[in-house]
Design an enzyme around this catalytic site. Structure first.
Site, short mmCIF file in Angstrom:
data_model
loop_
_atom_site.label_atom_id
_atom_site.label_comp_id
_atom_site.label_asym_id
_atom_site.label_seq_id
_atom_site.Cartn_x
_atom_site.Cartn_y
_atom_site.Cartn_z
N TYR A 95 -31.86 -25.08 5.95
CA TYR A 95 -33.30 -24.86 5.84
C TYR A 95 -33.50 -23.39 5.48
O TYR A 95 -33.15 -22.51 6.29
CB TYR A 95 -34.00 -25.16 7.17
CG TYR A 95 -34.08 -26.62 7.54
CD1 TYR A 95 -33.01 -27.27 8.15
CD2 TYR A 95 -35.22 -27.37 7.28
CE1 TYR A 95 -33.08 -28.62 8.51
CE2 TYR A 95 -35.31 -28.72 7.63
CZ TYR A 95 -34.23 -29.33 8.24
OH TYR A 95 -34.31 -30.66 8.58
N PRO B 62 -42.44 -33.62 6.37
CA PRO B 62 -41.03 -33.99 6.47
C PRO B 62 -40.12 -32.90 7.04
O PRO B 62 -38.94 -33.16 7.27
CB PRO B 62 -40.64 -34.29 5.01
CG PRO B 62 -41.61 -33.52 4.19
CD PRO B 62 -42.88 -33.47 4.97
N LYS C 84 -38.83 -36.31 11.17
CA LYS C 84 -39.18 -37.19 12.28
C LYS C 84 -39.80 -38.53 11.86
O LYS C 84 -39.90 -39.45 12.69
CB LYS C 84 -40.19 -36.50 13.21
CG LYS C 84 -39.59 -35.34 13.98
CD LYS C 84 -38.67 -35.83 15.08
CE LYS C 84 -37.85 -34.73 15.67
NZ LYS C 84 -36.44 -35.03 15.80
N HIS D 243 -23.79 -35.06 11.93
CA HIS D 243 -23.93 -33.60 11.90
C HIS D 243 -24.15 -33.06 13.31
O HIS D 243 -25.03 -33.53 14.02
CB HIS D 243 -25.12 -33.19 11.02
CG HIS D 243 -24.86 -33.38 9.56
ND1 HIS D 243 -25.64 -32.80 8.59
CD2 HIS D 243 -23.91 -34.07 8.91
CE1 HIS D 243 -25.17 -33.13 7.40
NE2 HIS D 243 -24.13 -33.92 7.56
N TYR E 202 -35.00 -31.29 17.56
CA TYR E 202 -34.44 -31.80 16.30
C TYR E 202 -33.61 -33.06 16.53
O TYR E 202 -33.75 -34.04 15.79
CB TYR E 202 -33.58 -30.70 15.64
CG TYR E 202 -33.30 -30.98 14.18
CD1 TYR E 202 -34.22 -30.65 13.20
CD2 TYR E 202 -32.12 -31.59 13.80
CE1 TYR E 202 -33.97 -30.92 11.87
CE2 TYR E 202 -31.86 -31.87 12.47
CZ TYR E 202 -32.79 -31.53 11.50
OH TYR E 202 -32.55 -31.81 10.18
C1 PHB Z 1 -33.46 -35.52 3.62
O1 PHB Z 1 -32.22 -35.55 3.65
O2 PHB Z 1 -34.11 -36.20 2.81
C2 PHB Z 1 -34.19 -34.65 4.60
C3 PHB Z 1 -33.47 -33.94 5.53
C4 PHB Z 1 -34.14 -33.13 6.42
C5 PHB Z 1 -35.51 -33.04 6.38
C6 PHB Z 1 -36.24 -33.76 5.46
C7 PHB Z 1 -35.57 -34.57 4.56
O3 PHB Z 1 -36.14 -32.21 7.26
#
Ligand code: PHB
Ligand code: APR
Length: 392
Positions: free
Chosen positions: A201, A293, A297, A72, A386
């Protein structure tokens, strides 16, 4: 029984360390409480920084990740009914992340280790650590009902937040920092094509939501929920209706529903212990620190720790130097505190907090979100954290 390094825990930290040590010709034994199927089936996050991907490739365990991982170059921030792309690739001079489940990383590391004929003992019980401040530490445990003693030079405590390694260090020698957040995430895996090819997000008045994925036909989705919710309180209909309410936009494709085949609630905690060492015991990964989460990280930090530990042990065995081992904790903590800050910042910007200061906090969040998508400087800061900073 004797080895050079006893590794407690077969998560990403312990398994990656075992591979790193083998590359340096250092013997290790991995001791894991759970059985193999449990460890391989435990669903966790799935975002790998470039540095993590590079390390797994260097260790020769990256073939499936290369085939199945999804690269990505950006992600979306969605708020006030609009979706904004953060172009990580452009903002960071060409860097990217790879979406590949933590449990797939764990499966690849276990398969490669067993194929090398190297030991992992699953289902060890009543494990305890001894002689940590001597030069001959030992690990005692039960395996198949039989007592064992493993003598070693060093112990790597890679046994996660609930493990015994950290608990063995006298608490008077540790500084503990922690923050508990007043919410959790309910996460699902569903047989449904993701409606977007990059992560979304979403900040929403009903609470945070995230659309992620595991493959072109499997979505990984999360919704913010109250801390004490039980999974039984969430029917499939309720989950999908909350996801649609928070993620669908008037002018975009709605998220796709499908059969849910995994579900769980994840609590949020920021936690750091200092120092990450006591005598011959070195803590790595969740044993020493956890992050919420939101910044994705956790696994990256665990793997960054053992990269430092592996190199420090190699310097000790091959050059007789222990300066890197002595600096281990301080070296790791620089990266850890950066990731702690970033994870706390992302969490604070994107979630609804129950104690809402008459809406003041919502205005702070919205202002920060607007700034993140309109200022190149703010977007660059977000993007470089990120994808993972090479210098911390
Ligand atoms: C996930 O794909 O499980 C995932 C992706 C981004 C995050 C947390 C979990 O910030
Ligand atoms: N004896 C042996 N093994 C143990 C013990 C014990 N007493 N206690 C725990 N373990 C094992 C657990 O069963 C688990 O397999 O240690 C392992 C720790 O693995 P993780 O929890 O995955 O921790 P780590 O390798 O540090 O990886 C961190 O995992 O929790 C996620 O979000 C976190 O992505 C991050 C990653």
């Amino acid at each position: 029984m004797r080895t050079q390094v006893a590794i407690i825990g077969a998560g990403p930290a312990g398994l990656t360390l075992a591979h790193l040590l083998r590359q340096h010709g250092i013997a290790s034994v991995v001791l894991e409480h759970r059985d193999r199927a449990y460890v391989e089936g435990r669903v966790r996050a799935g975002v790998l920084e470039q540095g993590t991907v590079d390390l797994l490739n260097e260790l020769g365990v990256g073939a499936r990740m290369k085939r199945e991982g999804l690269i990505h170059h950006g992600f979306y921030l969605q708020f006030e009914g609009e979706c904004h792309r953060i172009n990580m690739h452009e903002l960071t001079g060409g860097r990217a992340i790879t979406v590949y489940g933590q449990q797939e990383v764990v499966k690849d590391l276990i398969a490669a280790r067993l194929a090398q004929g190297e030991p992992i003992r699953f289902e060890v019980r009543e494990l305890s650590l001894h002689g940590l401040d001597s030069d001959q530490p030992k690990v005692r445990f039960l395996h198949a009902g039989e007592p064992h003693e493993l003598l070693c030079d060093y112990i790597a405590g890679c046994d996660g937040y609930h493990g015994v390694s950290r608990a063995t260090i006298p608490t008077s020698l540790l500084n503990i920092y922690q923050k508990i957040y007043p919410f959790a995430w309910l996460g699902i895996l569903a047989h449904a094509a993701p409606s977007s090819d990059e992560l979304i997000y979403a900040y929403h008045e009903r609470g945070f939501a995230l659309q992620s994925m595991r493959s072109p036909s499997v979505s990984r989705l999360y919704v913010q929920c109250p801390l004490d919710d039980r999974i039984e309180e969430w029917s499939d209909d309720r989950i999908w209706s909350e996801l649609h309410a928070r993620l669908d936009l008037n002018d975009g494709p709605p998220i796709n529903d499908g059969p849910i085949f995994e579900r769980g609630i994840t609590a949020f905690r920021s936690f750091v212990v200092e120092p990450m060492q006591f005598g011959r015991l070195f803590l790595a990964g969740d044993a020493a620190h956890t992050v919420p989460p939101t910044g994705a990280k956790g696994m990256n930090l665990a793997i960054a720790d053992v990269r430092v530990l592996g190199a420090a042990l190699a310097a000790r065995y091959h050059e007789g130097r222990d300066d890197q081992l002595r600096a281990y904790s301080a070296t790791c903590l620089r990266r850890i505190w950066r990731a702690e800050h970033f994870s706390w910042y992302m969490t604070s910007m994107l979630h609804r907090f129950p104690d809402n200061d008459s809406g003041f906090q919502n205005q702070m969040q919205l202002s920060q979100l607007r700034y993140s998508v309109t200022s190149r400087a703010a977007a660059t800061s977000l993007a470089e954290n990120y994808v993972g900073l090479s210098q911390v």
